[in-house]
Design a protein around this motif. Structure first.
Motif, PDB file in Angstrom:
ATOM      1  N   UNK A  13     -20.967 -16.616  17.313  1.00 18.41           N
ATOM      2  CA  UNK A  13     -19.767 -16.923  18.099  1.00 18.41           C
ATOM      3  C   UNK A  13     -18.840 -15.719  18.172  1.00 18.41           C
ATOM      4  N   UNK A  14     -18.647 -15.037  17.050  1.00 19.12           N
ATOM      5  CA  UNK A  14     -17.756 -13.863  17.031  1.00 19.12           C
ATOM      6  C   UNK A  14     -18.277 -12.779  17.968  1.00 19.12           C
ATOM      7  N   UNK A  15     -19.562 -12.485  17.880  1.00 21.45           N
ATOM      8  CA  UNK A  15     -20.129 -11.426  18.728  1.00 21.45           C
ATOM      9  C   UNK A  15     -20.130 -11.821  20.205  1.00 21.45           C
ATOM     10  N   UNK A  16     -20.406 -13.088  20.493  1.00 21.69           N
ATOM     11  CA  UNK A  16     -20.402 -13.544  21.885  1.00 21.69           C
ATOM     12  C   UNK A  16     -19.007 -13.507  22.494  1.00 21.69           C
ATOM     13  N   UNK A  17     -17.983 -13.682  21.654  1.00 26.93           N
ATOM     14  CA  UNK A  17     -16.611 -13.758  22.159  1.00 26.93           C
ATOM     15  C   UNK A  17     -15.893 -12.416  22.195  1.00 26.93           C
TER      16      UNK A  17
END
Length: 433
Positions: free
Chosen positions: A237-241
């Motif tokens: 989630x962190x990398x996608x956001x």
């Protein structure tokens, strides 16, 4: 493959209709879609060589989506097979407690689906917890499944699952854009699912003592601790956001850091496996994830073929002309395409794949911007994707040990959740933004 082939709109429409009918008669969707493209091509006036060009061009157009879904299989395999998804679900329900049972069950299924677990699998994971809670509180199975299925639908439109990847690919977007775009509609869907489930909680068949006793025996599964179970989804989630957050905050470096889900999801899955102490299981998780993705990949190839036929035909032009002449706003074409294709196939992912592959050009030609089109098509596909001719209906019925009569009662309430998310998407992206 171009409009220079001058394929008749009638041939394209007939090919699509034939494919849907064959799917309803239980022919493997991939064969049904390819056969529909072939027959439609000939009916539309193409010769043998032109039909081959249509098939090749159409299937080539979906390869970006295919490779991203293959990559997502690594992450999905880790979450499903390691027990991480089960841990997350159990912690959510335990923390919120029995007084907020419907919220906790819907939220658990939403989060499990949102972090990349297929919605039928998410319901399977949370169902034993739901039945146990239902037995203690005296809640009906109908209400419990409304909470699970409604929460799953909400999570499904903000997840890196095949349907979201297909929605993004169909309109040339990054998957994180579509995930973030579906957040507000998803929250509306979650709220409606909880409200309906709460109103229905004492109406219908209850969980029996025998079923509860069986659940107690099966609950001895050895699950990983929550601190380790969260590592893979948090990394993903962190990398996608990163890029969307960089764009919103005006940080050019982060906004320009366009890391595709093709890299992020396998990376998060592998790191998650290492943290779980399951390095020796990585190959098994990859195999399990790929096996779960394979049916969707095959459907996408078939959808590419039928999409190639429609793109090569005059159907998109005719559809846009029809919408314009009817006086209906062009933005409604996106949710309608999602609703109809998902209803025909009783599958969110297949519905999105068909809707975007067949009508994305027509939708964009009405003046709708890509992100709005993707989110409205995606939410539309959740309205009637749970009908009995699909696997989701039967998987969830078995998971909850429900009669066919009780399972059919849930269909209407599931559609109410889907309609809520679709209306929220149309209002947000059609009128406000």
């Amino acid at each position: 493959m171009t409009a220079a082939m001058d394929i008749s709109w009638f041939g394209a429409l007939a090919g699509l209709a034939l494919a849907i009918v064959l799917i309803l008669f239980k022919l493997a969707p991939t064969y049904a879609l390819i056969l529909g493209a072939i027959v439609g091509g000939f009916m539309g006036g193409a010769d043998f060589s032109e039909v081959i060009k249509i098939l090749i061009s159409g299937t080539q157009s979906v390869q970006g989506t295919v490779i991203r879904i293959i990559a997502a299989g690594v992450f999905a395999g880790v979450m499903m097979e390691s027990g991480s998804a089960g841990t997350i679900a159990k912690v959510i329900v335990d923390k919120l407690g029995g007084t907020k049972a419907m919220l906790s069950l819907a939220l658990a299924t939403m989060i499990i689906t949102a972090v990349g677990v297929f919605i039928p699998v998410a319901v399977l994971i949370v169902a034993p917890i739901a039945l146990s809670v239902g037995h203690k509180m005296g809640y009906s199975k109908i209400a419990l499944l409304v909470a699970l299925s409604g929460g799953g639908k909400a999570g499904n439109i903000i997840s890196p699952n095949p349907n979201t990847i297909a929605a993004a690919g169909g309109f040339n977007l990054d998957v994180n854009q579509v995930m973030l775009g579906g957040l507000v509609p998803a929250l509306f869907g979650l709220a409606v699912a909880v409200i309906i489930a709460s109103l229905m909680k004492y109406k219908g068949t209850k969980v029996t003592d025998a079923e509860a006793a069986e659940l107690e025996q099966a609950s001895a599964q050895n699950l990983p601790p929550i601190s380790k179970a969260l590592v893979a989804p948090v990394i993903a989630i962190v990398l996608l956001m990163i890029s969307p957050i960089g764009s919103m905050l005006g940080i050019d470096f982060l906004a320009a850091l366009q890391i595709d889900s093709l890299f992020i999801l396998p990376f998060a899955g592998i790191v998650g496996s290492l943290v779980l102490g399951k390095a020796n299981k990585i190959l098994d998780y990859c195999t399990a994830g790929l096996n779960r993705m394979t049916p969707t990949i095959l459907i996408i190839i078939g959808a590419g073929a039928i999409g190639g036929l429609i793109t090569a035909s005059t159907l998109p032009t005719e559809v846009v002309a029809l919408v314009q002449s009817s006086g209906i706003s062009g933005m409604f074409l996106a949710p309608i395409a999602g609703i109809l294709m998902a209803a025909a196939t009783a599958s969110t992912s297949t519905g999105v794949i068909l809707a975007t592959g067949s009508f994305s050009n027509a939708i964009l030609n009405t003046g709708v911007v890509p992100l709005s089109a993707a989110v409205m098509t995606h939410t539309g596909a959740t309205v009637i994707d749970h009908l009995p001719h699909g696997t989701y209906f039967h998987v969830t019925r078995n998971a909850m040990a429900m009669s066919m009569k009780d399972r059919m009662k849930v269909v209407l309430f599931e559609s109410m959740v889907g309609i809520t998310m679709t209306v929220a998407a149309v209002v947000l992206y059609g009128f406000i933004l």
